[in-house]
Design a protein around this motif. Structure first.
Motif, PDB file in Angstrom:
ATOM      1  N   TRP A 340     -15.959   2.960   6.746  1.00 11.27           N
ATOM      2  CA  TRP A 340     -14.826   2.634   8.543  1.00 11.27           C
ATOM      3  C   TRP A 340     -13.676   1.747   8.264  1.00 11.27           C
ATOM      4  O   TRP A 340     -14.369   0.966   8.154  1.00 11.27           O
ATOM      5  N   MET A 341     -12.606   1.672   8.390  1.00 15.79           N
ATOM      6  CA  MET A 341     -11.745   0.793   7.966  1.00 15.79           C
ATOM      7  C   MET A 341     -10.878   0.375   9.321  1.00 15.79           C
ATOM      8  O   MET A 341     -10.439   1.558   9.774  1.00 15.79           O
ATOM      9  N   VAL A 342     -10.312  -0.476   9.817  1.00 14.65           N
ATOM     10  CA  VAL A 342      -9.422  -0.466  11.372  1.00 14.65           C
ATOM     11  C   VAL A 342      -8.675  -1.087  10.311  1.00 14.65           C
ATOM     12  O   VAL A 342      -9.211  -3.110  10.848  1.00 14.65           O
ATOM     13  N   PHE A 348      -0.771  -8.472  11.712  1.00 17.03           N
ATOM     14  CA  PHE A 348       0.013  -8.037  10.893  1.00 17.03           C
ATOM     15  C   PHE A 348       1.934  -8.641  11.010  1.00 17.03           C
ATOM     16  O   PHE A 348       2.382  -8.310  11.786  1.00 17.03           O
ATOM     17  N   LEU A 349       2.083  -9.492  10.492  1.00 11.83           N
ATOM     18  CA  LEU A 349       3.397  -9.992  10.795  1.00 11.83           C
ATOM     19  C   LEU A 349       4.051 -10.113   8.896  1.00 11.83           C
ATOM     20  O   LEU A 349       3.637 -10.973   8.387  1.00 11.83           O
ATOM     21  N   PRO A 350       4.676  -9.631   8.993  1.00 11.17           N
ATOM     22  CA  PRO A 350       5.839  -9.175   7.627  1.00 11.17           C
ATOM     23  C   PRO A 350       6.104 -10.839   7.454  1.00 11.17           C
ATOM     24  O   PRO A 350       6.518 -11.875   7.819  1.00 11.17           O
ATOM     25  N   ASN A 351       5.489 -10.929   5.894  1.00  6.38           N
ATOM     26  CA  ASN A 351       5.832 -12.568   5.492  1.00  6.38           C
ATOM     27  C   ASN A 351       5.129 -13.386   5.844  1.00  6.38           C
ATOM     28  O   ASN A 351       4.940 -15.029   5.068  1.00  6.38           O
ATOM     29  N   LYS A 352       4.095 -13.044   5.733  1.00  4.62           N
ATOM     30  CA  LYS A 352       3.449 -13.942   6.873  1.00  4.62           C
ATOM     31  C   LYS A 352       1.308 -14.053   6.320  1.00  4.62           C
ATOM     32  O   LYS A 352       1.186 -12.999   5.635  1.00  4.62           O
ATOM     33  N   VAL A 353       0.706 -15.221   5.769  1.00  6.61           N
ATOM     34  CA  VAL A 353      -0.641 -14.855   5.391  1.00  6.61           C
ATOM     35  C   VAL A 353      -1.256 -14.257   6.392  1.00  6.61           C
ATOM     36  O   VAL A 353      -0.629 -13.712   7.814  1.00  6.61           O
ATOM     37  N   VAL A 354      -1.899 -13.108   5.434  1.00  5.54           N
ATOM     38  CA  VAL A 354      -2.716 -12.010   6.847  1.00  5.54           C
ATOM     39  C   VAL A 354      -3.836 -13.213   8.074  1.00  5.54           C
ATOM     40  O   VAL A 354      -4.708 -13.406   7.060  1.00  5.54           O
ATOM     41  N   LYS A 355      -3.661 -12.845   8.860  1.00  6.16           N
ATOM     42  CA  LYS A 355      -4.225 -13.186   9.551  1.00  6.16           C
ATOM     43  C   LYS A 355      -6.112 -12.138  10.102  1.00  6.16           C
ATOM     44  O   LYS A 355      -6.068 -11.612   9.843  1.00  6.16           O
ATOM     45  N   THR A 358      -7.482  -8.675  10.615  1.00  4.59           N
ATOM     46  CA  THR A 358      -6.548  -7.080  10.853  1.00  4.59           C
ATOM     47  C   THR A 358      -7.267  -6.933   9.878  1.00  4.59           C
ATOM     48  O   THR A 358      -6.935  -5.270  10.365  1.00  4.59           O
ATOM     49  N   LEU A 359      -8.023  -6.521   8.825  1.00  3.05           N
ATOM     50  CA  LEU A 359      -8.427  -5.499   8.800  1.00  3.05           C
ATOM     51  C   LEU A 359     -10.392  -5.571   9.041  1.00  3.05           C
ATOM     52  O   LEU A 359     -10.801  -6.705   8.546  1.00  3.05           O
ATOM     53  N   TRP A 360     -11.164  -4.520   9.616  1.00  5.16           N
ATOM     54  CA  TRP A 360     -12.783  -4.988  10.047  1.00  5.16           C
ATOM     55  C   TRP A 360     -13.423  -3.809   8.948  1.00  5.16           C
ATOM     56  O   TRP A 360     -12.210  -2.541   8.748  1.00  5.16           O
ATOM     57  N   VAL A 361     -14.188  -3.348   8.344  1.00  6.55           N
ATOM     58  CA  VAL A 361     -14.525  -2.885   7.476  1.00  6.55           C
ATOM     59  C   VAL A 361     -16.590  -2.640   7.817  1.00  6.55           C
ATOM     60  O   VAL A 361     -16.633  -3.525   8.332  1.00  6.55           O
ATOM     61  N   LEU A 362     -16.720  -1.604   8.365  1.00  9.84           N
ATOM     62  CA  LEU A 362     -17.675  -1.487   9.202  1.00  9.84           C
ATOM     63  C   LEU A 362     -18.427  -0.149   7.750  1.00  9.84           C
ATOM     64  O   LEU A 362     -18.121   1.034   7.749  1.00  9.84           O
ATOM     65  N   GLU A 363     -19.946  -0.257   8.001  1.00  9.12           N
ATOM     66  CA  GLU A 363     -20.904   0.958   7.779  1.00  9.12           C
ATOM     67  C   GLU A 363     -21.436   1.295   7.362  1.00  9.12           C
ATOM     68  O   GLU A 363     -22.295   0.466   8.257  1.00  9.12           O
ATOM     69  N   SER A 375     -10.218  -9.651   6.492  1.00  4.56           N
ATOM     70  CA  SER A 375      -9.193  -9.611   6.180  1.00  4.56           C
ATOM     71  C   SER A 375      -8.281 -10.779   4.946  1.00  4.56           C
ATOM     72  O   SER A 375      -7.933 -10.785   4.415  1.00  4.56           O
ATOM     73  N   GLN A 376      -9.640 -11.652   4.227  1.00  9.40           N
ATOM     74  CA  GLN A 376      -9.309 -12.799   3.469  1.00  9.40           C
ATOM     75  C   GLN A 376      -9.138 -12.022   2.161  1.00  9.40           C
ATOM     76  O   GLN A 376      -7.968 -12.228   1.559  1.00  9.40           O
ATOM     77  N   HIS A 377     -10.667 -10.918   1.990  1.00  7.58           N
ATOM     78  CA  HIS A 377     -10.268  -9.902   0.884  1.00  7.58           C
ATOM     79  C   HIS A 377      -8.955  -9.480   0.592  1.00  7.58           C
ATOM     80  O   HIS A 377      -8.658  -9.227  -0.258  1.00  7.58           O
ATOM     81  N   LEU A 378      -8.791  -8.678   1.711  1.00  8.92           N
ATOM     82  CA  LEU A 378      -7.487  -7.747   1.532  1.00  8.92           C
ATOM     83  C   LEU A 378      -5.971  -9.106   1.195  1.00  8.92           C
ATOM     84  O   LEU A 378      -5.355  -8.674   0.590  1.00  8.92           O
ATOM     85  N   GLN A 379      -6.175 -10.498   1.864  1.00 11.83           N
ATOM     86  CA  GLN A 379      -5.090 -11.901   1.649  1.00 11.83           C
ATOM     87  C   GLN A 379      -5.382 -11.811  -0.121  1.00 11.83           C
ATOM     88  O   GLN A 379      -4.542 -11.794  -0.470  1.00 11.83           O
ATOM     89  N   GLU A 380      -6.301 -11.884  -0.629  1.00 16.62           N
ATOM     90  CA  GLU A 380      -7.157 -12.193  -1.963  1.00 16.62           C
ATOM     91  C   GLU A 380      -6.662 -11.004  -2.863  1.00 16.62           C
ATOM     92  O   GLU A 380      -5.858 -11.964  -3.957  1.00 16.62           O
ATOM     93  N   THR A 381      -6.908 -10.105  -2.582  1.00 18.82           N
ATOM     94  CA  THR A 381      -6.705  -9.183  -3.430  1.00 18.82           C
ATOM     95  C   THR A 381      -5.386  -7.773  -3.079  1.00 18.82           C
ATOM     96  O   THR A 381      -4.717  -7.704  -4.112  1.00 18.82           O
ATOM     97  N   SER A 382      -5.626  -8.306  -2.112  1.00 19.89           N
ATOM     98  CA  SER A 382      -3.541  -7.174  -1.963  1.00 19.89           C
ATOM     99  C   SER A 382      -4.342  -6.159  -1.446  1.00 19.89           C
ATOM    100  O   SER A 382      -3.477  -5.094  -1.057  1.00 19.89           O
ATOM    101  N   TYR A 383      -5.430  -5.942  -2.053  1.00 23.42           N
ATOM    102  CA  TYR A 383      -6.139  -3.752  -1.511  1.00 23.42           C
ATOM    103  C   TYR A 383      -6.697  -4.027  -0.618  1.00 23.42           C
ATOM    104  O   TYR A 383      -7.537  -4.830  -1.385  1.00 23.42           O
ATOM    105  N   TRP A 384      -7.552  -2.794  -0.220  1.00 19.66           N
ATOM    106  CA  TRP A 384      -8.797  -1.915   0.580  1.00 19.66           C
ATOM    107  C   TRP A 384      -8.776  -1.056  -0.119  1.00 19.66           C
ATOM    108  O   TRP A 384      -8.037  -0.555   0.231  1.00 19.66           O
TER     109      TRP A 384
END
Length: 551
Positions: A340-342, A348-355, A358-363, A375-384
């Motif tokens: 699950w991705m939530v 999310f604020l456009p043009n700002k660092v991902v807080k 912002t993204l939680w992942v559950l398995e 969220s840090q993974h999303l900021q560093e790689t730009s995708y999940w």
């Protein structure tokens, strides 16, 4: 890609297809009495307690649409029952066709011995849930909402039984339609002869959370992978302003009182899953399954809430990704095991660092749930990216994936399976909604080197972001079932952006991907003569629609 079309749920737009209905309360149940007498109306009655705006545009743009709202002039229990009742009354024709295509004769396919076990399991499970609802609904929001889910389901069954004109559907089958995801794992858990319908390596969906360059926008998209006979689909919006006084704490309604989601006829949840929620959250998943038979012993009828119910409860009660995962993990059923991705669009604020948050992942797998802030993974790689393989090492190992890697190779690995490599290569091409849609509908399996396999011919329509297994040769040879010729495809695409999400809107298209491939037609498919597809168009060549709402 076709020009975007707009699907508005308004009778003025498609008067021949649209129907507004409402129900009024004729007999309010006394305390301790669950009987409700409702009066159904064509049009909007002055004293309505539930109303719906329904249109079946399957032959026009591939979708049926249902917008449903209740009013807190009635109790939460009556609202929930009325919502289910009215949905069935409005959409009984498409429910009947969907049942005939996907669930009719279920025990004939699976065997009566299994169905005897299933009925006993469900009987014990529901008895336990009802006892917990009675005992704890006054002091536990989870059980209060679980009770409302079951009331809505009862309303759906009663509404169909009273108003259908096509043919009866056993109430048991309507329950099983709602349990369809859970059933896949219950088949494996309850059978002792390995005769379940699960295909080795079977893929269920692709999903992507994509941060645009410069953090200018955040997209979330989902592609359902399902059988071709499942393509009768509905876009739904529920507005259910439940007001449990004992849990209000100054809030008039539960946070997720409104949900917009892709779904199926006669099903109260998404099942894809893809939800936009009034709490500011988007929740979606892809199935990871379980390949470790030892874990099936964790699935027991007492102490567990079926996955589809837990999803609806978490969607209603959660205020952020962390609270969503805490609610969902309670009473883990070990069935319909997903990643699950939530996404919390409030953060999310456009043009700002991902807080953070912002993204939680559950398995989830039987006996184990792992959830973390990504969220840090999303900021560093730009995708999940999500593609039916567990990310968390403990889940990956416990679910039996290492044995599959050892037996079949990288296809079962997390980072070297074809979709992982395609997402890694192509997510950088996403610059706008059009390029996002192109990626999520991507399938060029005969030419893309990442779609190759140890097969004859040496590629598979499974190895793409949007599968087309119907195009694999029926006389081909494949190392395991998922890669072969079968009634299985990426049957849709949904995507939203931060701006669209703020209006609870998204773009969607129904039908197998065909940018580089033939359009799916029942009349030319070898499945056309032996696969139920009542109520389907012959040709599935529809535009992307902009799903918005009239209420």
């Amino acid at each position: 890609m076709k020009t975007l079309a707009v699907a508005l749920l308004a009778c003025l737009v498609t008067p021949a297809l649209c129907r507004v209905m409402s129900v009024t309360l004729q007999d309010d149940p006394l305390e301790g009495n669950t009987e409700v007498t409702l009066q159904l109306h064509d049009g909007l009655a002055d004293n309505w307690i539930a109303r719906t705006n329904y249109s079946d545009e399957t032959f026009t743009n591939g979708w049926a649409f249902l917008e449903l709202e209740t009013r807190p002039v009635a109790s939460d229990s009556v609202q929930a029952y009325s919502a289910g009742y009215l949905e069935a009354a409005a959409s009984h024709a498409i429910i009947y066709n969907s049942w005939r295509n996907t669930m009719k004769g279920y025990c004939d396919w699976q065997g009566e011995e299994y169905c005897v076990k299933l009925r006993e399991f469900v009987k014990i499970n529901f008895k336990w849930m009802l006892s917990m609802i009675k005992k704890h609904s006054a002091d536990d929001p989870l059980w209060y909402q679980a009770g409302l889910v079951l009331r809505q389901l009862q309303g759906l069954m009663d509404g169909y039984a009273k108003h259908n004109t096509e043919g009866d559907i056993p109430s048991e089958d309507i329950l099983w339609m709602n349990m369809s995801g859970d059933l896949e794992d219950l088949e494996s858990a309850l059978k002792q002869d390995n005769s379940s319908r699960v295909v080795r390596g079977d893929g269920h969906c692709s999903a992507l959370v994509k941060l645009l360059p410069g953090n200018t926008d955040l997209f979330a998209s989902h592609v359902t992978w399902n059988s071709l006979q499942s393509m009768l689909r509905m876009q739904k919006r529920y507005i259910l302003p439940f007001q449990p006084e004992k849990f209000k704490q100054g809030v008039a309604r539960v946070p997720g009182h409104t949900a917009a989601f892709s779904s199926y006829p006669g099903i109260l949840h998404s099942a894809d899953d893809f939800y936009l929620l009034s709490s500011g959250l988007l929740s979606m998943e892809t199935t990871i399954g379980n390949s470790n038979p030892a874990l099936w012993s964790n699935i027991q009828p007492q102490g567990e809430i079926q996955e589809w119910i837990r999803v609806l409860v978490a969607n209603r009660l959660a205020v952020d990704g962390k609270s969503w995962t805490k609610i969902f993990r309670r009473h883990n059923s070990g069935t319909y095991n997903n990643q699950w991705m939530v996404v919390d669009y409030k953060r999310f604020l456009p043009n700002k660092v991902v807080k953070p948050g912002t993204l939680w992942v559950l398995e989830q797998i039987p006996g184990l749930i792992v959830a973390r802030d990504q969220s840090q993974h999303l900021q560093e790689t730009s995708y999940w990216a999500s593609y039916n393989v567990p990310y968390y090492t403990s889940i990956f190992n416990a679910s039996g994936q290492p044995a599959l890697v050892e037996q079949y190779g990288d296809w079962f690995s997390y980072d070297k399976t074809p979709r992982a490599l395609i997402f890694k290569r192509d997510h950088v091409k996403v610059r706008d909604l059009g390029s996002m849609i192109s990626l999520m509908r991507y399938n060029d399996f005969k030419n893309d080197p990442l779609s190759k396999c140890d097969c004859d011919p040496p590629y598979s329509g499974e190895n793409a972001i949007s599968a087309r297994n119907d195009l694999n040769p029926s006389n081909g040879t494949y190392p395991f079932g998922a890669l072969g010729h079968r009634s299985h495809a990426g049957t849709d695409m949904k995507v939203t952006s931060s701006a669209l999400f703020s209006e609870m809107q998204y773009l969607a298209v129904n039908g197998p991907a065909h940018d580089n491939l033939p359009v799916f037609r029942w009349s030319t498919s070898d499945y056309g003569n032996n696969t139920a597809h009542y109520g389907h168009p012959d040709e599935w060549d529809f535009p992307v629609v902009h799903v918005s709402w009239s209420w």
